[in-house]
Scaffold this motif. Structure first.
Motif, PDB file in Angstrom:
ATOM      1  N   HIS A  51      40.149 -41.020  10.917  1.00 49.45           N
ATOM      2  CA  HIS A  51      39.417 -41.631  11.251  1.00 49.45           C
ATOM      3  C   HIS A  51      38.252 -42.250   9.715  1.00 49.45           C
ATOM      4  O   HIS A  51      38.647 -41.150   9.257  1.00 49.45           O
ATOM      5  CB  HIS A  51      38.348 -41.759  12.394  1.00 49.45           C
ATOM      6  CG  HIS A  51      38.641 -40.719  13.190  1.00 49.45           C
ATOM      7  ND1 HIS A  51      39.116 -39.602  13.058  1.00 49.45           N
ATOM      8  CD2 HIS A  51      38.571 -41.191  14.632  1.00 49.45           C
ATOM      9  CE1 HIS A  51      39.209 -38.758  14.829  1.00 49.45           C
ATOM     10  NE2 HIS A  51      39.173 -40.376  15.583  1.00 49.45           N
TER      11      HIS A  51
ATOM     12  N   HIS B 286      43.914 -56.092  19.794  1.00 51.44           N
ATOM     13  CA  HIS B 286      42.550 -55.508  19.313  1.00 51.44           C
ATOM     14  C   HIS B 286      42.095 -56.937  18.567  1.00 51.44           C
ATOM     15  O   HIS B 286      42.553 -58.318  18.627  1.00 51.44           O
ATOM     16  CB  HIS B 286      43.169 -54.092  18.732  1.00 51.44           C
ATOM     17  CG  HIS B 286      43.772 -54.716  17.338  1.00 51.44           C
ATOM     18  ND1 HIS B 286      44.988 -54.400  16.491  1.00 51.44           N
ATOM     19  CD2 HIS B 286      43.644 -55.487  16.223  1.00 51.44           C
ATOM     20  CE1 HIS B 286      45.605 -54.367  15.914  1.00 51.44           C
ATOM     21  NE2 HIS B 286      44.224 -54.985  15.575  1.00 51.44           N
TER      22      HIS B 286
ATOM     23  N   LYS C 113      39.352 -56.568  15.124  1.00 53.08           N
ATOM     24  CA  LYS C 113      38.757 -55.688  14.356  1.00 53.08           C
ATOM     25  C   LYS C 113      38.695 -56.978  12.967  1.00 53.08           C
ATOM     26  O   LYS C 113      38.659 -57.810  12.009  1.00 53.08           O
ATOM     27  CB  LYS C 113      40.326 -55.370  13.111  1.00 53.08           C
ATOM     28  CG  LYS C 113      39.720 -54.345  12.270  1.00 53.08           C
ATOM     29  CD  LYS C 113      40.830 -53.668  11.331  1.00 53.08           C
ATOM     30  CE  LYS C 113      41.024 -54.304   9.506  1.00 53.08           C
ATOM     31  NZ  LYS C 113      40.091 -54.980   9.462  1.00 53.08           N
TER      32      LYS C 113
ATOM     33  N   TYR D 218      40.737 -53.789  22.826  1.00 56.07           N
ATOM     34  CA  TYR D 218      39.801 -53.302  22.520  1.00 56.07           C
ATOM     35  C   TYR D 218      39.724 -53.065  20.708  1.00 56.07           C
ATOM     36  O   TYR D 218      40.413 -53.487  20.185  1.00 56.07           O
ATOM     37  CB  TYR D 218      41.028 -51.988  21.665  1.00 56.07           C
ATOM     38  CG  TYR D 218      40.322 -50.091  20.738  1.00 56.07           C
ATOM     39  CD1 TYR D 218      39.998 -49.736  21.842  1.00 56.07           C
ATOM     40  CD2 TYR D 218      40.571 -50.625  19.838  1.00 56.07           C
ATOM     41  CE1 TYR D 218      39.432 -48.262  20.985  1.00 56.07           C
ATOM     42  CE2 TYR D 218      39.953 -49.428  18.786  1.00 56.07           C
ATOM     43  CZ  TYR D 218      39.534 -48.774  19.175  1.00 56.07           C
ATOM     44  OH  TYR D 218      38.809 -46.931  18.224  1.00 56.07           O
TER      45      TYR D 218
ATOM     46  N   TYR E 284      37.421 -52.619  17.295  1.00 56.99           N
ATOM     47  CA  TYR E 284      37.249 -51.564  16.474  1.00 56.99           C
ATOM     48  C   TYR E 284      36.024 -51.425  15.714  1.00 56.99           C
ATOM     49  O   TYR E 284      35.521 -53.059  15.057  1.00 56.99           O
ATOM     50  CB  TYR E 284      38.842 -51.491  15.080  1.00 56.99           C
ATOM     51  CG  TYR E 284      38.128 -50.482  14.076  1.00 56.99           C
ATOM     52  CD1 TYR E 284      38.302 -49.015  14.314  1.00 56.99           C
ATOM     53  CD2 TYR E 284      37.265 -51.451  13.004  1.00 56.99           C
ATOM     54  CE1 TYR E 284      38.146 -48.661  12.940  1.00 56.99           C
ATOM     55  CE2 TYR E 284      37.674 -50.348  12.128  1.00 56.99           C
ATOM     56  CZ  TYR E 284      37.729 -49.384  11.697  1.00 56.99           C
ATOM     57  OH  TYR E 284      37.682 -48.289  10.548  1.00 56.99           O
TER      58      TYR E 284
ATOM     59  N   SER F 213      39.018 -46.197  16.004  1.00 55.30           N
ATOM     60  CA  SER F 213      40.584 -45.856  15.815  1.00 55.30           C
ATOM     61  C   SER F 213      41.089 -46.470  16.621  1.00 55.30           C
ATOM     62  O   SER F 213      41.108 -47.661  16.231  1.00 55.30           O
ATOM     63  CB  SER F 213      40.974 -44.416  16.536  1.00 55.30           C
ATOM     64  OG  SER F 213      41.045 -44.485  17.884  1.00 55.30           O
ATOM     65  N   THR F 214      42.735 -45.985  15.854  1.00 48.66           N
ATOM     66  CA  THR F 214      44.077 -46.863  16.552  1.00 48.66           C
ATOM     67  C   THR F 214      44.344 -48.068  15.391  1.00 48.66           C
ATOM     68  O   THR F 214      45.064 -48.376  15.281  1.00 48.66           O
ATOM     69  CB  THR F 214      43.443 -47.751  18.251  1.00 48.66           C
ATOM     70  OG1 THR F 214      42.977 -45.629  18.743  1.00 48.66           O
ATOM     71  CG2 THR F 214      44.746 -48.430  18.776  1.00 48.66           C
ATOM     72  N   VAL F 215      43.015 -48.926  15.439  1.00 51.41           N
ATOM     73  CA  VAL F 215      44.229 -50.240  14.739  1.00 51.41           C
ATOM     74  C   VAL F 215      44.107 -50.522  13.477  1.00 51.41           C
ATOM     75  O   VAL F 215      45.591 -50.754  13.273  1.00 51.41           O
ATOM     76  CB  VAL F 215      42.396 -51.134  15.151  1.00 51.41           C
ATOM     77  CG1 VAL F 215      42.692 -52.321  14.182  1.00 51.41           C
ATOM     78  CG2 VAL F 215      42.212 -51.367  16.491  1.00 51.41           C
TER      79      VAL F 215
END
Ligand code: HPA
Length: 274
Positions: free
Chosen positions: A85, A134, A136, A186, A188, A214-216
């Protein structure tokens, strides 16, 4: 730091020497509560991140910091037991580094999961959300720095980061397993502090359904290098301010553990259909 292609190639070469002829087709990056899926991998070859040149290690609770290569649901996979992360102090490039390494090893798809707070007030703690897109806004991009053309273009399209065909697979799988599946966006946030209620209202105004840390970075990097992406969020809690109660990481881990079996069944079912 930005890594030149040579770094990724060195990491891939190191893994090839351990893996022999095994080539993972799907990379699974599993968030809180799903790390145990790595233990279900058949004929596992375990490689700690520390053994991969240039790769950083994970320090988050419940994140082991190792790859498990082998077969899961009939697929040749690489499972990351523990992700990196940005709140651990790693850069976006560090966090998404393994995606490119696995791409060099031949991975075609990324299956990514996370724990997050539900922003959508129609959601409940324990809901699983298929990520459709997403947001971000924070920080730089994992693609900043000199572009590595071998991976993808300078200005990659992000219209379909979360591959529509794989989203269909997820819907069909959830239906066949009688698992109810939310869908949404989602957003971020860098963390490690949870969001403020005002930030959660902002996220909702912008169209987010869940917020997480996370994830993005990994999804952007995977989309850039032409991988299919399938992402799931486990809403472990209602995001800050939705309910009149403070958030705690114990609550997040408890909710993740509670949903673990259902979430694992969904991920394994999708894998089998990829
Ligand atoms: N916010 C950000 N990350 C999270 C949350 C949250 O509410 N819950 C679990 N991970």
């Amino acid at each position: 730091m930005t890594y030149p292609l040579q770094c990724y190639e060195e990491s891939a070469a190191a893994l090839r020497s351990v893996l022999g002829g095994f080539r993972p087709r799907v990379l699974l990056i599993l968030g809180s509560g799903l790390g145990s899926l790595g233990d279900a991998v058949e004929d596992p070859i375990v490689v700690p991140y520390a053994k991969v040149p240039h790769m950083k290690t994970s320090t988050a609770p419940d994140h082991k910091g190792q790859f498990v290569f082998g077969r899961l649901s009939g697929q040749d996979v690489a499972v990351m037991q523990g992700r990196l992360h940005t709140y651990e102090g790693w850069s976006f490039e560090d966090v998404s580094y393994p995606v490119r390494v696995l791409r060099l090893l031949g991975a075609e798809a990324l299956l990514v999961t996370n724990a997050a707070g539900a922003v959508n007030t129609a959601f409940h703690a324990g809901d699983i959300m298929l990520i459709t897109d997403h947001i971000k806004l924070f920080g730089v991009s994992p693609l900043c720095g000199p572009n590595i053309d071998a991976f993808g273009p300078r200005f990659p399209d992000m219209s379909h980061v979360y591959t529509p065909a794989l989203r269909d697979v997820a819907r069909r799988t959830a239906q066949s397993l009688d698992i109810s599946l939310r869908e949404g966006v989602y957003m971020y946030f860098p963390g490690p502090q949870y969001e403020t209620p005002a930030e959660v209202r902002l996220a909702r105004t912008l169209g987010a359904d869940a917020v997480g840390m996370s994830t993005v970075p990994e999804a952007i990097t995977a989309a850039h290098c032409g991988m299919d992406v399938l992402g799931f969020t486990l809403c472990t809690n209602m995001a800050a301010g939705v309910l009149d109660q403070p958030l705690s990481s114990d609550e997040v881990l408890a909710a993740a553990a509670e949903a673990g079996q259902r979430f694992s069944a969904l991920v394994k079912g999708c894998l089998a259909r990829l």
